[in-house]
Design a protein around this motif. Structure first.
Motif, short mmCIF file in Angstrom:
data_model
loop_
_atom_site.label_atom_id
_atom_site.label_comp_id
_atom_site.label_asym_id
_atom_site.label_seq_id
_atom_site.Cartn_x
_atom_site.Cartn_y
_atom_site.Cartn_z
N ARG A 124 32.09 2.73 7.14
CA ARG A 124 31.18 2.53 6.02
C ARG A 124 31.52 1.20 5.37
O ARG A 124 32.63 1.00 4.88
N PRO A 125 30.58 0.24 5.35
CA PRO A 125 30.94 -1.12 4.95
C PRO A 125 31.11 -1.27 3.44
O PRO A 125 30.59 -0.47 2.65
N ARG A 126 31.81 -2.32 3.08
CA ARG A 126 31.99 -2.62 1.66
C ARG A 126 30.65 -2.93 0.98
O ARG A 126 30.48 -2.70 -0.21
N ALA A 127 29.69 -3.42 1.75
CA ALA A 127 28.42 -3.87 1.19
C ALA A 127 27.50 -2.75 0.76
O ALA A 127 26.53 -2.98 0.03
N SER A 128 27.76 -1.51 1.21
CA SER A 128 26.84 -0.42 0.91
C SER A 128 27.51 0.92 1.13
O SER A 128 28.37 1.07 2.00
N SER A 129 27.08 1.92 0.35
CA SER A 129 27.56 3.29 0.56
C SER A 129 26.55 4.12 1.35
O SER A 129 26.75 5.32 1.55
N GLU B 235 23.27 6.14 16.21
CA GLU B 235 22.74 4.83 15.88
C GLU B 235 22.89 4.59 14.39
O GLU B 235 21.92 4.51 13.63
N GLY B 236 24.17 4.47 13.96
CA GLY B 236 24.51 4.37 12.55
C GLY B 236 23.75 3.25 11.86
O GLY B 236 23.66 2.13 12.36
N THR B 237 23.22 3.56 10.68
CA THR B 237 22.30 2.68 9.98
C THR B 237 22.70 2.54 8.52
O THR B 237 23.05 3.54 7.88
N ILE B 238 22.64 1.34 7.98
CA ILE B 238 22.88 1.10 6.57
C ILE B 238 21.51 1.05 5.89
O ILE B 238 20.79 0.07 6.00
N ARG B 239 21.13 2.14 5.22
CA ARG B 239 19.75 2.35 4.82
C ARG B 239 19.20 1.30 3.86
O ARG B 239 18.05 0.85 4.01
N ASP B 240 19.96 0.91 2.84
CA ASP B 240 19.39 -0.07 1.92
C ASP B 240 19.22 -1.43 2.58
O ASP B 240 18.30 -2.18 2.27
N TRP B 241 20.07 -1.74 3.55
CA TRP B 241 19.97 -3.04 4.22
C TRP B 241 18.82 -3.10 5.21
O TRP B 241 18.36 -4.19 5.54
N ASP C 52 16.75 15.18 -0.20
CA ASP C 52 16.55 14.87 -1.61
C ASP C 52 17.57 15.66 -2.43
O ASP C 52 17.42 16.87 -2.62
N PRO C 53 18.62 15.01 -2.92
CA PRO C 53 18.91 13.59 -2.76
C PRO C 53 19.44 13.27 -1.36
O PRO C 53 19.85 14.18 -0.62
N PRO C 54 19.46 11.99 -0.99
CA PRO C 54 19.96 11.62 0.34
C PRO C 54 21.41 12.07 0.55
O PRO C 54 22.19 12.16 -0.40
N ARG C 55 21.72 12.36 1.81
CA ARG C 55 23.06 12.84 2.16
C ARG C 55 23.69 11.83 3.12
O ARG C 55 23.71 12.02 4.33
N TYR C 56 24.18 10.74 2.57
CA TYR C 56 24.79 9.70 3.39
C TYR C 56 26.21 10.09 3.78
O TYR C 56 26.84 10.96 3.16
#
Length: 290
Positions: free
Chosen positions: A122-127, A163-169, A260-264
């Motif tokens: 999980r990157p520093r740039a996003s949770s 296929e791990g995805t950083i959703r806000d990015w 809802d809410p998202p489950r990251y």
């Protein structure tokens, strides 16, 4: 009967490839390195079953708990990912549109994937690290403008992908998702490749994804909007497919962003992607450390 399973791995800081048999792994790279330096050359030579048959006569060289699993196809020229390829996934967008006329797709870098049992980062740039379980086709025979009628002849093997995805990015730009799909070590491939033998092997595979044992995704490849024949035909219209290319064929509904809410995903979580007659791709989750 368990199908042949061929893997790339490291042991004692050396990268090798081999076959998983009897709870261990037969070191095929030690026996075939001259002909096939890596599994990619074996794929290109159409030699996967030859390797599997050789391994079936041998005892394991390494216990599985002594190796580090790596993505099974080393240094693929292309990793092509298909988006929105299950009917329920299309319905998630709630835009009232029918299934698309053509497949959505994007490219990923090899560095964005780790192997089986290696934690996703999980990157520093996003949770907002999310999971997407998918079936993967590995190309074995080169081709351009491949007809649908012969498309499956170009498959060498199948494997699994988270296929791990950083959703806000993936929403940073107006038209592309590239940046949210290519964070280092955000996804995984593996654990191994299973040689392709017939259309019935892949026509209707059950694909499931679990997070901490809870089923989140569950669908069958027989329901794909764009089937395997069409994907190979369509992709080969604009680019030459070559041995070792990887096609990640789409994820079912149920990714974390759709709750809802998202489950990251968060550190300590365990994600398992499973497909019938292929296996289970399992990864934990950690935070990025720099």
């Amino acid at each position: 009967m368990t199908p042949p399973r061929l893997a790339t791995y490291s042991v004692d800081r050396m990268t090798k490839y081999g076959a998983v048999v009897d709870g261990g792994i037969v070191d095929l790279s030690a026996r075939f390195a001259k002909d096939f330096p890596t599994l990619r050359e074996a794929i290109a030579a159409g030699a996967l079953m030859r390797l599997a048959e050789d391994a079936a006569r041998r005892s394991p060289d390494h216990a599985l708990d002594t190796i580090t699993w790596l993505p099974p196809v080393p240094a693929p020229e292309k990793i092509i990912c298909i988006g929105v390829n299950y009917p329920d996934r299309n319905a998630e967008y709630k835009d009232g549109q029918d299934a698309p006329k053509f497949p959505s797709m994007f490219m990923r870098t090899p560095r964005s994937f780790v192997g089986h049992l290696t934690p996703l980062v999980r990157p520093r740039a996003s949770s907002q690290l999310d999971y997407e379980g998918e079936l993967v086709l590995v190309i074995g025979k080169a081709g351009r403008h491949i007809p649908e009628s012969t498309a499956l002849d170009h498959i060498a093997a199948v494997t699994l992908c988270n296929e791990g995805t950083i959703r806000d990015w993936v929403r940073h730009a107006k038209f592309n998702v590239t940046q949210g799909k290519n964070f280092d070590s955000a996804g995984s491939l593996g654990p191994w490749i299973v040689p392709y033998t017939s259309e019935s092997q892949i026509a209707d595979i059950r694909l499931t994804t679990r997070v901490n044992g809870e089923a989140r995704q569950d669908d069958r490849t027989g329901r794909l909007i764009f089937g395997f024949r069409y994907l190979i035909h369509y992709i080969s219209t604009f680019t030459t497919l070559v041995p070792g290319d990887v096609i990640v064929t789409g994820t079912p509904t149920g990714a974390g962003a759709r709750f809802d809410p998202p489950r990251y995903l968060k550190p300590g979580d365990v994600v398992e992607v499973e497909a019938e007659n292929i296996g289970v791709l399992r990864n934990g989750v950690i935070d990025e450390v720099l």
